[in-house]
Enzyme design. Structure first.
Site, PDB file in Angstrom:
ATOM      1  N   HIS A 105      34.519  41.430  -0.328  1.00 37.45           N
ATOM      2  CA  HIS A 105      33.972  41.527  -1.920  1.00 37.45           C
ATOM      3  C   HIS A 105      32.251  42.215  -1.787  1.00 37.45           C
ATOM      4  CE1 HIS A 105      31.425  39.392   1.512  1.00 37.45           C
ATOM      5  NE2 HIS A 105      30.734  39.123   0.733  1.00 37.45           N
ATOM      6  N   HIS A 107      29.396  42.366  -1.667  1.00 35.13           N
ATOM      7  CA  HIS A 107      28.551  43.069  -1.011  1.00 35.13           C
ATOM      8  C   HIS A 107      28.382  43.979   0.436  1.00 35.13           C
ATOM      9  CE1 HIS A 107      27.542  38.080  -1.488  1.00 35.13           C
ATOM     10  NE2 HIS A 107      26.578  38.806  -2.186  1.00 35.13           N
ATOM     11  N   ASP A 109      26.725  44.522   2.834  1.00 33.87           N
ATOM     12  CA  ASP A 109      27.691  45.152   4.127  1.00 33.87           C
ATOM     13  C   ASP A 109      28.820  44.828   4.707  1.00 33.87           C
ATOM     14  OD1 ASP A 109      27.617  42.390   3.765  1.00 33.87           O
ATOM     15  OD2 ASP A 109      26.932  41.353   5.226  1.00 33.87           O
ATOM     16  N   HIS A 110      29.669  44.788   3.749  1.00 36.07           N
ATOM     17  CA  HIS A 110      31.453  44.512   3.795  1.00 36.07           C
ATOM     18  C   HIS A 110      32.031  45.664   2.296  1.00 36.07           C
ATOM     19  CE1 HIS A 110      31.205  40.192   5.402  1.00 36.07           C
ATOM     20  NE2 HIS A 110      29.844  40.759   4.373  1.00 36.07           N
ATOM     21  N   HIS A 161      31.408  32.438  -3.813  1.00 32.11           N
ATOM     22  CA  HIS A 161      30.570  33.014  -3.084  1.00 32.11           C
ATOM     23  C   HIS A 161      30.114  34.594  -3.469  1.00 32.11           C
ATOM     24  CE1 HIS A 161      28.228  35.098   0.407  1.00 32.11           C
ATOM     25  NE2 HIS A 161      28.911  36.558   0.468  1.00 32.11           N
ATOM     26  N   ASP A 184      33.878  36.713   3.442  1.00 34.77           N
ATOM     27  CA  ASP A 184      32.192  35.498   3.352  1.00 34.77           C
ATOM     28  C   ASP A 184      32.671  33.780   2.278  1.00 34.77           C
ATOM     29  OD1 ASP A 184      30.838  37.318   4.845  1.00 34.77           O
ATOM     30  OD2 ASP A 184      29.431  37.137   3.501  1.00 34.77           O
ATOM     31  N   HIS A 223      31.611  36.914   9.716  1.00 35.58           N
ATOM     32  CA  HIS A 223      31.203  37.558  10.537  1.00 35.58           C
ATOM     33  C   HIS A 223      30.905  35.880  11.833  1.00 35.58           C
ATOM     34  CE1 HIS A 223      27.232  38.986   7.604  1.00 35.58           C
ATOM     35  NE2 HIS A 223      28.367  38.380   6.766  1.00 35.58           N
TER      36      HIS A 223
HETATM   37 ZN   LIG Z   1      28.737  38.160   1.527  1.00 34.90          ZN
END
Ligand SMILES: [Zn+2]
Length: 307
Positions: A105, A107, A109-110, A161, A184, A223
């Protein structure tokens, strides 16, 4: 897009894997001391099964990204790009040729590493299902199947999400247990926040799509949130023995900086409250009689839950 891995070496590795590993095992990368344990939140761990190996790479404060290698061909894919420095170092050190990157996705951090990957490894195909992700070379579709060596990547659209969230379900040619990369959407003992979606979408993702996968599917999530999630699971179902046992196990794992991933789909169905919204105990806790309303109520409570 097969890797340039020598057939002889690949065959040797495959033969060894088949002889030695009839089942998934996980071991800290060759029992070497953990790489930069002072910097990484967890040890780097290889999870092997017949025909493929998943390398768990810890990134940032609590992210996981992954490398999956098809042993017969050496074909390797990355899942999420949270820390390119560690990824590039690992590829070099392990002599792996990266062919694909799958992004769950948008975001940061990914997906934050796509531009740098595209610049430094222009031959790598970047696959994702959200136009906000940069440098995507292949836009995936729901139920699309992609062949990587002898592995098959099944792309599962799981919006909630984020609207463009995908999970990737990977079957290996050797017929061993499959792997599922959930970003996530599904965490061990929990799920992602509903930033761009609704309870019925998360219900569809967790309780219809992911729940219908084989029970022995290994779940690799985005995570290391297991202890926090399991504390909430215990709050929802204090009498569920599976939750208590997993908490004790996870505490031991974290004491040595070992990852708590993977779990399995069967295990998640036994302890994850968001996959158990049909259960009378879980509905009673939520004060609801409908699974989708229970899903919404649990997420709201979890958003403000402190263990
Ligand atoms: Zn996320």
């Amino acid at each position: 897009m097969y890797s340039l891995f020598g057939r002889g070496l690949a065959h040797k590795i495959y033969k060894h894997a088949c002889l030695a590993q009839r089942l998934w095992t996980d071991k800290a990368a060759a029992a070497k001391p953990p790489a930069a344990p002072d910097k990484l939140h967890s040890q780097i761990v290889d999870v092997r099964c017949e025909g493929m190996v998943v390398k768990i790479l810890p990134a940032r404060d609590n992210n996981y990204m992954y490398l999956i290698t098809d042993l017969p061909t050496g074909c390797t894919a990355a899942i999420d790009l949270s820390d390119n420095k560690l990824l590039f170092e690992t590829l070099k050190k392990e002599n792996l040729t990266l062919s694909y990157a799958f992004i769950t996705h948008h975001h940061e951090d990914h997906a934050g590493g796509t531009e740098e990957l595209a610049a430094q490894y222009p031959d790598v195909k970047i696959c994702a299902g959200d136009e906000r992700i940069k440098c995507v070379t292949h836009c995936v579709k729901n139920d699309e199947k992609l062949k990587l060596g002898e592995m098959t990547f099944n792309c599962m659209h799981t919006p909630c999400h984020t609207v463009g969230h995908y999970c990737f379900f990977v079957e290996c040619g050797a017929g061993g247990p499959p792997a599922l990369f959930t970003g996530d959407t599904l965490f061990q003992g929990g799920c992602g926040r509903f930033f761009e979606g609704t309870p019925d979408q998360m219900y569809s993702a967790l309780c219809e799509k992911l729940s219908s996968l084989p029970e022995d599917t290994k779940v690799f999530c985005g995570h290391e949130y297991t202890l926090q999630n399991m504390a909430y699971a215990r709050h929802v179902e204090p009498m569920n023995d599976r939750i208590m046992k997993r908490i004790e196990w996870a505490k031991l794992r974290r004491a040595t900086k070992s990852p708590t991933v993977p779990s399995t789909i069967g295990e998640e169905k036994s302890w994850n409250p968001f996959m158990r919204v049909h259960e009378p105990n879980v509905q009673k806790h939520a004060g609801e009689k409908d699974p989708i309303k229970t899903m919404g109520s649990l997420r709201k409570e979890k958003d403000n839950f402190r263990a």
